[in-house]
Design an enzyme around this catalytic site. Structure first.
Site, PDB file in Angstrom:
ATOM      1  CE  LYS A  10      -6.833  -1.343   7.253  1.00  0.00           C
ATOM      2  NZ  LYS A  10      -5.480  -0.885   6.847  1.00  0.00           N
ATOM      3  NE  ARG A  86     -10.365   0.974   2.840  1.00  0.00           N
ATOM      4  CZ  ARG A  86      -9.213   0.339   2.952  1.00  0.00           C
ATOM      5  NH1 ARG A  86      -8.103   0.939   2.659  1.00  0.00           N
ATOM      6  NH2 ARG A  86      -9.183  -0.904   3.340  1.00  0.00           N
ATOM      7  NE  ARG A 121       0.282  -7.141   3.399  1.00  0.00           N
ATOM      8  CZ  ARG A 121      -0.613  -6.168   3.547  1.00  0.00           C
ATOM      9  NH1 ARG A 121      -1.433  -6.174   4.574  1.00  0.00           N
ATOM     10  NH2 ARG A 121      -0.686  -5.202   2.659  1.00  0.00           N
ATOM     11  NE  ARG A 149      -3.053  -6.788  -0.266  1.00  0.00           N
ATOM     12  CZ  ARG A 149      -3.619  -5.986   0.641  1.00  0.00           C
ATOM     13  NH1 ARG A 149      -3.997  -6.486   1.801  1.00  0.00           N
ATOM     14  NH2 ARG A 149      -3.800  -4.711   0.397  1.00  0.00           N
ATOM     15  NE  ARG A 160      -2.283  -0.682  -0.455  1.00  0.00           N
ATOM     16  CZ  ARG A 160      -1.552  -1.705   0.021  1.00  0.00           C
ATOM     17  NH1 ARG A 160      -0.487  -2.119  -0.642  1.00  0.00           N
ATOM     18  NH2 ARG A 160      -1.894  -2.304   1.124  1.00  0.00           N
TER      19      ARG A 160
HETATM   20  P1  AP5 Z   1      -1.646  -6.181   8.167  1.00  0.00           P
HETATM   21  O1  AP5 Z   1      -2.300  -6.587   9.430  1.00  0.00           O
HETATM   22  O2  AP5 Z   1      -1.760  -7.073   6.981  1.00  0.00           O
HETATM   23  O3  AP5 Z   1      -2.073  -4.664   7.783  1.00  0.00           O
HETATM   24  P2  AP5 Z   1      -3.449  -4.052   7.265  1.00  0.00           P
HETATM   25  O4  AP5 Z   1      -3.665  -2.792   8.041  1.00  0.00           O
HETATM   26  O5  AP5 Z   1      -4.534  -5.071   7.264  1.00  0.00           O
HETATM   27  O6  AP5 Z   1      -2.991  -3.660   5.802  1.00  0.00           O
HETATM   28  P3  AP5 Z   1      -3.684  -3.737   4.371  1.00  0.00           P
HETATM   29  O7  AP5 Z   1      -2.566  -3.489   3.402  1.00  0.00           O
HETATM   30  O8  AP5 Z   1      -4.477  -4.983   4.188  1.00  0.00           O
HETATM   31  O9  AP5 Z   1      -4.607  -2.498   4.407  1.00  0.00           O
HETATM   32  P4  AP5 Z   1      -5.147  -1.740   3.171  1.00  0.00           P
HETATM   33  O10 AP5 Z   1      -6.120  -0.826   3.825  1.00  0.00           O
HETATM   34  O11 AP5 Z   1      -4.130  -1.100   2.321  1.00  0.00           O
HETATM   35  O12 AP5 Z   1      -5.711  -2.896   2.255  1.00  0.00           O
HETATM   36  P5  AP5 Z   1      -7.147  -3.494   2.004  1.00  0.00           P
HETATM   37  O13 AP5 Z   1      -6.971  -4.919   1.714  1.00  0.00           O
HETATM   38  O14 AP5 Z   1      -8.092  -3.100   3.052  1.00  0.00           O
HETATM   39  O15 AP5 Z   1      -0.099  -5.913   8.509  1.00  0.00           O
HETATM   40  C1  AP5 Z   1       0.811  -5.546   7.494  1.00  0.00           C
HETATM   41  C2  AP5 Z   1       2.176  -6.211   7.742  1.00  0.00           C
HETATM   42  O16 AP5 Z   1       2.743  -5.667   8.932  1.00  0.00           O
HETATM   43  C3  AP5 Z   1       2.081  -7.737   7.953  1.00  0.00           C
HETATM   44  O17 AP5 Z   1       3.179  -8.344   7.349  1.00  0.00           O
HETATM   45  C4  AP5 Z   1       2.110  -7.901   9.486  1.00  0.00           C
HETATM   46  O18 AP5 Z   1       2.713  -9.134   9.874  1.00  0.00           O
HETATM   47  C5  AP5 Z   1       2.959  -6.698   9.914  1.00  0.00           C
HETATM   48  N1  AP5 Z   1       2.523  -6.130  11.198  1.00  0.00           N
HETATM   49  C6  AP5 Z   1       1.250  -5.959  11.656  1.00  0.00           C
HETATM   50  N2  AP5 Z   1       1.249  -5.398  12.886  1.00  0.00           N
HETATM   51  C7  AP5 Z   1       2.556  -5.198  13.209  1.00  0.00           C
HETATM   52  C8  AP5 Z   1       3.213  -4.655  14.349  1.00  0.00           C
HETATM   53  N3  AP5 Z   1       2.538  -4.190  15.424  1.00  0.00           N
HETATM   54  N4  AP5 Z   1       4.570  -4.621  14.349  1.00  0.00           N
HETATM   55  C9  AP5 Z   1       5.303  -5.079  13.256  1.00  0.00           C
HETATM   56  N5  AP5 Z   1       4.731  -5.612  12.155  1.00  0.00           N
HETATM   57  C10 AP5 Z   1       3.373  -5.665  12.133  1.00  0.00           C
HETATM   58  O19 AP5 Z   1      -7.554  -2.713   0.667  1.00  0.00           O
HETATM   59  C11 AP5 Z   1      -6.901  -2.992  -0.546  1.00  0.00           C
HETATM   60  C12 AP5 Z   1      -7.503  -2.149  -1.670  1.00  0.00           C
HETATM   61  O20 AP5 Z   1      -8.911  -2.458  -1.819  1.00  0.00           O
HETATM   62  C13 AP5 Z   1      -7.474  -0.628  -1.451  1.00  0.00           C
HETATM   63  O21 AP5 Z   1      -6.250  -0.077  -1.860  1.00  0.00           O
HETATM   64  C14 AP5 Z   1      -8.633  -0.183  -2.352  1.00  0.00           C
HETATM   65  O22 AP5 Z   1      -8.265  -0.163  -3.691  1.00  0.00           O
HETATM   66  C15 AP5 Z   1      -9.653  -1.299  -2.142  1.00  0.00           C
HETATM   67  N6  AP5 Z   1     -10.595  -1.012  -1.042  1.00  0.00           N
HETATM   68  C16 AP5 Z   1     -10.637  -1.622   0.191  1.00  0.00           C
HETATM   69  N7  AP5 Z   1     -11.622  -1.103   0.937  1.00  0.00           N
HETATM   70  C17 AP5 Z   1     -12.220  -0.148   0.168  1.00  0.00           C
HETATM   71  C18 AP5 Z   1     -13.297   0.771   0.393  1.00  0.00           C
HETATM   72  N8  AP5 Z   1     -13.966   0.828   1.550  1.00  0.00           N
HETATM   73  N9  AP5 Z   1     -13.621   1.608  -0.610  1.00  0.00           N
HETATM   74  C19 AP5 Z   1     -12.971   1.597  -1.785  1.00  0.00           C
HETATM   75  N10 AP5 Z   1     -11.950   0.773  -2.068  1.00  0.00           N
HETATM   76  C20 AP5 Z   1     -11.572  -0.085  -1.087  1.00  0.00           C
END
Ligand code: AP5
Length: 227
Positions: A10, A86, A121, A149, A160
């Site tokens: 994402k 979510r 990552r 992270r 997660r």
């Molecule tokens: P990357 O693009 O970083 O992936 P991402 O989908 O953004 O992953 P996140 O881990 O940030 O998502 P998340 O939903 O767990 O975390 P968030 O910060 O939102 O890509 C990942 C890796 O893969 C990178 O190294 C990249 O280079 C590689 N990659 C990408 N595309 C690729 C491809 N096509 N091929 C190969 N490699 C590739 O949330 C964190 C925490 O916050 C949650 O756990 C929760 O506790 C809280 N939180 C967030 N939102 C909410 C909400 N709405 N409600 C309640 N709690 C929330």
């Protein structure tokens, strides 16, 4: 809106989307991490949940998102909401405000690929850029400043992913009419091209002249005259 499991890609795609379409990127994960870093009351409440890889309670998240969506830059340029909603209750909260996406992008990646993406990552704290040691390797001169992270461990990733899998169907139920599935196992560039196709089609549909010319291709307004 853009949705998908942890490490589905994402954040990677959002960086490309905002560069091309000039939308305001609202990443709830990034906002929460900033709150934690700054030691705000919201950050103090969120920290334990984020460390465990489970959802932060709605009382912290919902108002935060609604407030950000009401800001001037968002109204002017449009929004790209990443990581919200979510859960059904989060979707319900913005439905009540009449906030709906033009398109809901769901990046699909099988669970078994996600752990490798998470543990490889690395983030650049200076530029915010996202790297992967294998799939998007950083140049040698910046490696030493990259960070990982605290929730990017194999164990936390599994929690997660389970949290995502338990909630995704309920969220998708709200946006079936505008959902576009994206194959997230492709290269980053191919994923981006699939997203651009979906966004361009959505933009074209919302342009009344484009739609009219599709329905009435012979109409005078739809002809291109050259000298
Ligand atoms: P990357 O693009 O970083 O992936 P991402 O989908 O953004 O992953 P996140 O881990 O940030 O998502 P998340 O939903 O767990 O975390 P968030 O910060 O939102 O890509 C990942 C890796 O893969 C990178 O190294 C990249 O280079 C590689 N990659 C990408 N595309 C690729 C491809 N096509 N091929 C190969 N490699 C590739 O949330 C964190 C925490 O916050 C949650 O756990 C929760 O506790 C809280 N939180 C967030 N939102 C909410 C909400 N709405 N409600 C309640 N709690 C929330």
């Amino acid at each position: 809106m853009i949705a998908g499991a942890p490490a589905a890609g994402k954040g990677t795609q959002c960086a490309k989307i905002v560069e091309k379409y000039k939308l305001v990127h609202i990443s709830v994960g990034d906002i929460l991490r900033d709150e934690v870093k700054n030691g705000t009351p919201a950050g103090k409440k969120a920290k334990d949940f984020m460390d465990r890889g489970v959802l932060v309670p709605d009382e912290v998240v919902v108002e935060m998102v609604k407030a950000r969506l009401a800001e001037g830059d968002v109204k002017q340029r449009g929004w790209l909401l990443d990581g919200y909603p979510r859960s059904a209750s989060q979707a319900e909260a913005i439905e009540k405000e009449g906030i709906r996406p033009d398109v809901f992008l769901l990046i699909n990646v099988p669970d078994e690929l996600l752990v490798e993406r998470v543990v490889g990552r690395r983030l650049d704290p200076q530029t915010g850029a996202i790297y992967h040691l294998k799939y998007s390797p950083p140049s040698a001169d910046i490696v030493s400043r990259l960070i990982q992270r605290s929730d990017d461990t194999e164990d936390k990733c599994r929690v997660r992913v389970a949290t995502h899998n338990a909630n995704v169907d309920a969220v998708v139920g709200y946006y079936k009419d505008v959902k576009v599935d994206i194959d997230g196992t492709q290269s980053m560039q191919d994923v981006f091209e699939a997203i651009c196709t979906a966004l361009d089609e959505t933009i074209a549909k919302s342009d009344p002249l484009e739609q009219y010319c599709k329905d009435e291709p012979a109409a005078d307004e739809c002809r291109v005259y050259t000298d």
